[in-house]
Design a protein around this motif. Structure first.
Motif, short mmCIF file in Angstrom:
data_model
loop_
_atom_site.label_atom_id
_atom_site.label_comp_id
_atom_site.label_asym_id
_atom_site.label_seq_id
_atom_site.Cartn_x
_atom_site.Cartn_y
_atom_site.Cartn_z
N LEU A 31 -2.78 -3.17 10.56
CA LEU A 31 -4.13 -3.59 10.92
C LEU A 31 -5.20 -2.82 10.15
O LEU A 31 -6.36 -3.25 10.09
N ALA A 32 -4.81 -1.69 9.55
CA ALA A 32 -5.77 -0.91 8.76
C ALA A 32 -6.27 -1.71 7.56
O ALA A 32 -7.42 -1.57 7.15
N ALA A 33 -5.41 -2.58 7.01
CA ALA A 33 -5.80 -3.37 5.83
C ALA A 33 -6.93 -4.36 6.15
O ALA A 33 -7.97 -4.35 5.47
N PRO A 34 -6.80 -5.22 7.16
CA PRO A 34 -7.90 -6.14 7.47
C PRO A 34 -9.16 -5.43 7.98
O PRO A 34 -10.28 -5.87 7.70
N LEU A 51 -5.68 -8.78 1.38
CA LEU A 51 -4.44 -8.84 0.60
C LEU A 51 -4.42 -7.73 -0.45
O LEU A 51 -3.36 -7.16 -0.74
N TYR A 52 -5.59 -7.45 -1.02
CA TYR A 52 -5.65 -6.37 -2.02
C TYR A 52 -5.27 -5.03 -1.41
O TYR A 52 -4.45 -4.29 -1.97
N TRP A 53 -5.87 -4.69 -0.27
CA TRP A 53 -5.57 -3.40 0.35
C TRP A 53 -4.14 -3.33 0.85
O TRP A 53 -3.51 -2.26 0.87
N ALA A 56 -2.13 -2.84 -2.46
CA ALA A 56 -2.47 -1.62 -3.18
C ALA A 56 -2.06 -0.36 -2.43
O ALA A 56 -1.70 0.64 -3.05
N LEU A 57 -2.10 -0.40 -1.11
CA LEU A 57 -1.87 0.83 -0.36
C LEU A 57 -0.96 0.66 0.85
O LEU A 57 0.08 1.32 0.95
N PHE A 58 -1.35 -0.19 1.77
CA PHE A 58 -0.75 -0.13 3.10
C PHE A 58 0.69 -0.65 3.18
O PHE A 58 1.46 -0.20 4.02
N LEU A 59 1.09 -1.59 2.31
CA LEU A 59 2.47 -2.07 2.32
C LEU A 59 3.44 -0.95 1.95
O LEU A 59 4.41 -0.69 2.67
N LEU A 170 1.57 6.35 -6.58
CA LEU A 170 2.00 5.52 -7.71
C LEU A 170 1.55 4.08 -7.51
O LEU A 170 1.11 3.42 -8.46
N CYS A 171 1.67 3.60 -6.29
CA CYS A 171 1.29 2.21 -5.99
C CYS A 171 -0.23 2.02 -6.07
O CYS A 171 -0.70 1.01 -6.58
N LEU A 172 -0.98 2.99 -5.58
CA LEU A 172 -2.43 2.84 -5.47
C LEU A 172 -3.16 3.09 -6.79
O LEU A 172 -4.09 2.35 -7.14
N PHE A 173 -2.72 4.09 -7.55
CA PHE A 173 -3.48 4.50 -8.73
C PHE A 173 -2.84 4.14 -10.07
O PHE A 173 -3.52 3.69 -10.99
N ILE A 174 -1.53 4.33 -10.19
CA ILE A 174 -0.86 4.12 -11.48
C ILE A 174 -0.50 2.66 -11.71
O ILE A 174 -0.74 2.10 -12.78
#
Length: 244
Positions: A31-34, A51-53, A56-59, A170-174
């Motif tokens: 729920l942090a993503a929405p 979907l982006y968040w 990019a991060l939460f998954l 790695l997922c968020l920045f690289i």
């Protein structure tokens, strides 16, 4: 005999899960993503930003935290740890991956339900949009399977908390940087970015492509195939390491 051992292992892992706050973790991270998307982007770009968040991060953060929770659970089991038995270690890892993948499927369902309910408040989704959203969320799930095997494989050498940090960063920045180059196919962390780009034109930097018209089937197919091959590779490596 082997089937009996596998059934016993799954039962043991399921019993351990009952003693954790797994559902709280699933709901809070998913729920942090929405919530973040709504606070930053508002209603107009709520769906693509959510979907982006998520991609990019939460998954991958949720994947990592499920792994960390499992490691802590194993340590608390003391002499009843399944993972210490070399004879069944491969089957134990298989059970852990299966339960974590099931948890990610549950999180994906929560994400879809949340987006759908919010969309209803502002006019709802058409049937095509709903099917498109389901396709994107399922594609993200499939292309993240390899990561579950990968972090368990890394745990043979790295501290669990360090793996959570490295995996998420790695997922968020690289990954978004590599995903925008010709080398993206060599870096598994980019595959889930590319399926979203192929399906709805959402680029790895979070920007919606203004000239997106149709699904890029070539990019979609190659991303999914590469992700599945990576899953097979890391499952094989994990299985080999389990026999050591």
């Amino acid at each position: 005999m082997r089937e009996q051992n596998l059934t016993a292992i799954f039962s043991s892992e399921r019993l351990k899960l009952k003693k954790t706050k797994r559902y709280s973790l699933l709901f809070s991270v998913t729920l942090a993503a929405p919530v973040l998307a709504y606070l930053i982007g508002g209603v107009l770009i709520f769906i693509p930003f959510t979907l982006y968040w998520w991609e990019a991060l939460f998954l991958f953060l949720l994947d990592s935290l499920l792994f960390l929770s499992d490691v802590k659970r194993e340590k608390s089991a003391g002499n009843f740890q399944n993972i210490t038995s070399t004879a069944v270690k491969k089957q134990v890892y298989f059970a852990k991956v299966a339960f974590n993948f099931r948890a990610l499927f549950g999180a994906s369902s929560i994400l879809f339900g949340t987006i759908y309910l919010v969309a209803l408040l502002y006019g709802g989704l058409s049937q095509v949009e709903s099917l498109q959203l389901i396709a994107v969320i399922l594609a993200l799930l499939v292309t993240s399977l390899w990561n579950i095997f990968f972090i368990y494989y890394l745990s043979n050498w790295l501290n669990a908390s360090l793996i959570v940090v490295i995996n998420s960063l790695l997922c968020l920045f690289i990954a978004p940087l590599v995903a925008q180059t010709k080398l993206w196919s060599l870096f598994p962390y980019t595959y889930h970015y590319k399926v979203v780009e192929a399906l709805i034109g959402l680029k790895p930097n979070g920007v919606q492509s203004p000239d997106f018209l149709n699904v890029d089937w070539k990019m979609l197919g190659s991303s999914v195939i590469l992700a599945l091959l990576s899953a097979v590779l890391f499952s094989w490596l994990l299985g080999r390491r389990s026999n050591v």
